[in-house]
Write a protein that holds these residues in place. Sequence first.
Motif, PDB file in Angstrom:
ATOM      1  N   ILE A 165      50.544  22.544  44.443  1.00 14.55           N
ATOM      2  CA  ILE A 165      50.139  22.972  45.784  1.00 14.55           C
ATOM      3  C   ILE A 165      49.386  24.296  45.737  1.00 14.55           C
ATOM      4  N   GLU A 166      49.907  25.257  44.952  1.00  8.97           N
ATOM      5  CA  GLU A 166      49.276  26.571  44.857  1.00  8.97           C
ATOM      6  C   GLU A 166      49.285  27.037  43.401  1.00  8.97           C
ATOM      7  N   ARG A 167      48.276  27.833  43.026  1.00 12.09           N
ATOM      8  CA  ARG A 167      48.201  28.391  41.666  1.00 12.09           C
ATOM      9  C   ARG A 167      47.706  29.831  41.744  1.00 12.09           C
ATOM     10  N   PRO A 168      48.626  30.799  41.906  1.00  9.71           N
ATOM     11  CA  PRO A 168      48.217  32.195  42.037  1.00  9.71           C
ATOM     12  C   PRO A 168      47.769  32.842  40.733  1.00  9.71           C
ATOM     13  N   ASN A 169      48.144  32.261  39.585  1.00 10.15           N
ATOM     14  CA  ASN A 169      47.820  32.879  38.293  1.00 10.15           C
ATOM     15  C   ASN A 169      47.171  31.859  37.350  1.00 10.15           C
ATOM     16  N   PRO A 170      45.959  31.413  37.641  1.00  9.68           N
ATOM     17  CA  PRO A 170      45.345  30.384  36.793  1.00  9.68           C
ATOM     18  C   PRO A 170      45.108  30.839  35.356  1.00  9.68           C
ATOM     19  N   TRP A 171      45.135  32.129  35.112  1.00 15.85           N
ATOM     20  CA  TRP A 171      44.925  32.670  33.766  1.00 15.85           C
ATOM     21  C   TRP A 171      46.188  32.672  32.920  1.00 15.85           C
ATOM     22  N   LEU A 172      47.344  32.451  33.547  1.00 16.77           N
ATOM     23  CA  LEU A 172      48.619  32.637  32.853  1.00 16.77           C
ATOM     24  C   LEU A 172      49.365  31.314  32.686  1.00 16.77           C
ATOM     25  N   THR A 173      48.851  30.451  31.801  1.00 23.95           N
ATOM     26  CA  THR A 173      49.600  29.238  31.489  1.00 23.95           C
ATOM     27  C   THR A 173      50.925  29.622  30.832  1.00 23.95           C
ATOM     28  N   LEU A 174      51.864  28.733  30.872  1.00 21.54           N
ATOM     29  CA  LEU A 174      53.143  29.003  30.218  1.00 21.54           C
ATOM     30  C   LEU A 174      52.961  29.194  28.719  1.00 21.54           C
ATOM     31  N   ALA A 175      52.023  28.468  28.131  1.00 26.91           N
ATOM     32  CA  ALA A 175      51.760  28.630  26.697  1.00 26.91           C
ATOM     33  C   ALA A 175      51.218  30.029  26.407  1.00 26.91           C
ATOM     34  N   HIS A 176      50.285  30.496  27.228  1.00 24.90           N
ATOM     35  CA  HIS A 176      49.727  31.839  27.049  1.00 24.90           C
ATOM     36  C   HIS A 176      50.796  32.903  27.285  1.00 24.90           C
ATOM     37  N   TYR A 177      51.598  32.701  28.314  1.00 26.00           N
ATOM     38  CA  TYR A 177      52.697  33.628  28.599  1.00 26.00           C
ATOM     39  C   TYR A 177      53.626  33.748  27.398  1.00 26.00           C
ATOM     40  N   TRP A 178      54.060  32.607  26.861  1.00 23.94           N
ATOM     41  CA  TRP A 178      55.017  32.617  25.758  1.00 23.94           C
ATOM     42  C   TRP A 178      54.423  33.268  24.516  1.00 23.94           C
ATOM     43  N   GLU A 179      53.176  32.928  24.204  1.00 23.19           N
ATOM     44  CA  GLU A 179      52.521  33.525  23.043  1.00 23.19           C
ATOM     45  C   GLU A 179      52.408  35.036  23.199  1.00 23.19           C
ATOM     46  N   SER A 180      52.135  35.496  24.413  1.00 24.75           N
ATOM     47  CA  SER A 180      51.952  36.931  24.660  1.00 24.75           C
ATOM     48  C   SER A 180      53.257  37.708  24.550  1.00 24.75           C
ATOM     49  N   VAL A 181      54.310  37.207  25.181  1.00 22.75           N
ATOM     50  CA  VAL A 181      55.552  37.977  25.228  1.00 22.75           C
ATOM     51  C   VAL A 181      56.351  37.890  23.938  1.00 22.75           C
ATOM     52  N   THR A 182      56.054  36.902  23.090  1.00 23.85           N
ATOM     53  CA  THR A 182      56.777  36.789  21.819  1.00 23.85           C
ATOM     54  C   THR A 182      55.977  37.361  20.653  1.00 23.85           C
ATOM     55  N   ALA A 183      54.784  37.876  20.920  1.00 28.35           N
ATOM     56  CA  ALA A 183      53.988  38.491  19.859  1.00 28.35           C
ATOM     57  C   ALA A 183      54.727  39.695  19.277  1.00 28.35           C
ATOM     58  N   HIS A 184      54.493  39.968  17.977  1.00 24.88           N
ATOM     59  CA  HIS A 184      55.191  41.077  17.321  1.00 24.88           C
ATOM     60  C   HIS A 184      54.874  42.405  17.991  1.00 24.88           C
ATOM     61  N   ARG A 185      53.608  42.657  18.241  1.00 24.14           N
ATOM     62  CA  ARG A 185      53.200  43.867  18.959  1.00 24.14           C
ATOM     63  C   ARG A 185      52.151  43.480  20.010  1.00 24.14           C
ATOM     64  N   PRO A 186      52.614  43.007  21.142  1.00 27.66           N
ATOM     65  CA  PRO A 186      51.669  42.594  22.187  1.00 27.66           C
ATOM     66  C   PRO A 186      50.879  43.774  22.731  1.00 27.66           C
ATOM     67  N   GLU A 187      49.744  43.472  23.313  1.00 27.27           N
ATOM     68  CA  GLU A 187      48.896  44.500  23.905  1.00 27.27           C
ATOM     69  C   GLU A 187      49.545  44.970  25.211  1.00 27.27           C
ATOM     70  N   PRO A 188      49.836  46.275  25.360  1.00 24.30           N
ATOM     71  CA  PRO A 188      50.533  46.754  26.556  1.00 24.30           C
ATOM     72  C   PRO A 188      49.852  46.373  27.866  1.00 24.30           C
ATOM     73  N   GLY A 189      48.518  46.403  27.867  1.00 19.41           N
ATOM     74  CA  GLY A 189      47.808  46.045  29.086  1.00 19.41           C
ATOM     75  C   GLY A 189      48.070  44.607  29.509  1.00 19.41           C
ATOM     76  N   MET A 190      48.163  43.707  28.527  1.00 20.51           N
ATOM     77  CA  MET A 190      48.465  42.314  28.846  1.00 20.51           C
ATOM     78  C   MET A 190      49.884  42.185  29.377  1.00 20.51           C
ATOM     79  N   LEU A 191      50.821  42.901  28.773  1.00 17.28           N
ATOM     80  CA  LEU A 191      52.201  42.849  29.265  1.00 17.28           C
ATOM     81  C   LEU A 191      52.282  43.342  30.710  1.00 17.28           C
ATOM     82  N   ARG A 192      51.534  44.392  31.021  1.00 16.21           N
ATOM     83  CA  ARG A 192      51.553  44.914  32.398  1.00 16.21           C
ATOM     84  C   ARG A 192      50.953  43.889  33.366  1.00 16.21           C
TER      85      ARG A 192
END
Length: 220
Positions: A165-192
């Motif tokens: 019905i709605e998609r407020p974050n088309p850039w943030l697939t669950l796959a992208h989210y998981w890869e980002s937050v489980t990275a060894h040293r993620p980019e702080p700007g992406m985490l924010r």
Amino acid sequence: MRYTVDEVFIGTVRLLSADGERSGIFKAPADGPVMLTPTGLAGDEQADLRHHGGPDKALHHFPVEHYALLAAEWPHCADSVGAGFLGENLSTHGLTEHELCIGDVLSIGAARVQVSQTRSPCWKIDLRVKAEGASRFVEAAGITGWYYRVLQPGLIGAGDVLELIERPNPWLTLAHYWESVTAHRPEPGMLRRIAMAPGLAADKAKRWAERADWLESASA
């Protein structure tokens, strides 16, 4: 985006190990439509309410095709793994972490739900699969499944259409989210940016914002 719910699963808390560990991971197909409330499906139970259940983990969805990867990795469980085996409430074909985004709002039957977070694999998966390292495999492969919060309660059942019905974050697939937050040293700007994504569970937003702070201070 439209997918069909293959099965809806519910279950009560049962003994998981000989050490007395109890879990709600054991699920069975519901006999018919089940009422979905803000805290989950009627008749469904969780043993560890600190880490499972609650408004931001009201409904667990796990794609059935992920089980083929588990069966290939551990052939001894190939005849056992399948829809409902890892405690999910919803089973579908074709809808994975690559198709859904954090914050997506969907209709299911008479209910409306929102994707709030991925599932964080835990050691109970090892016990269920009877294989040491199964939870680490699920984590590394990104086949976590995900949780919904309930925006509108209602009856849901097998055969219902799951429709975006709605998609407020088309850039943030669950796959992208998981890869980002489980990275060894993620980019702080992406985490924010992730922490500010509408619909993300509040505890996860707080965690990623704090981790961004720590990464920035550690590199200063």
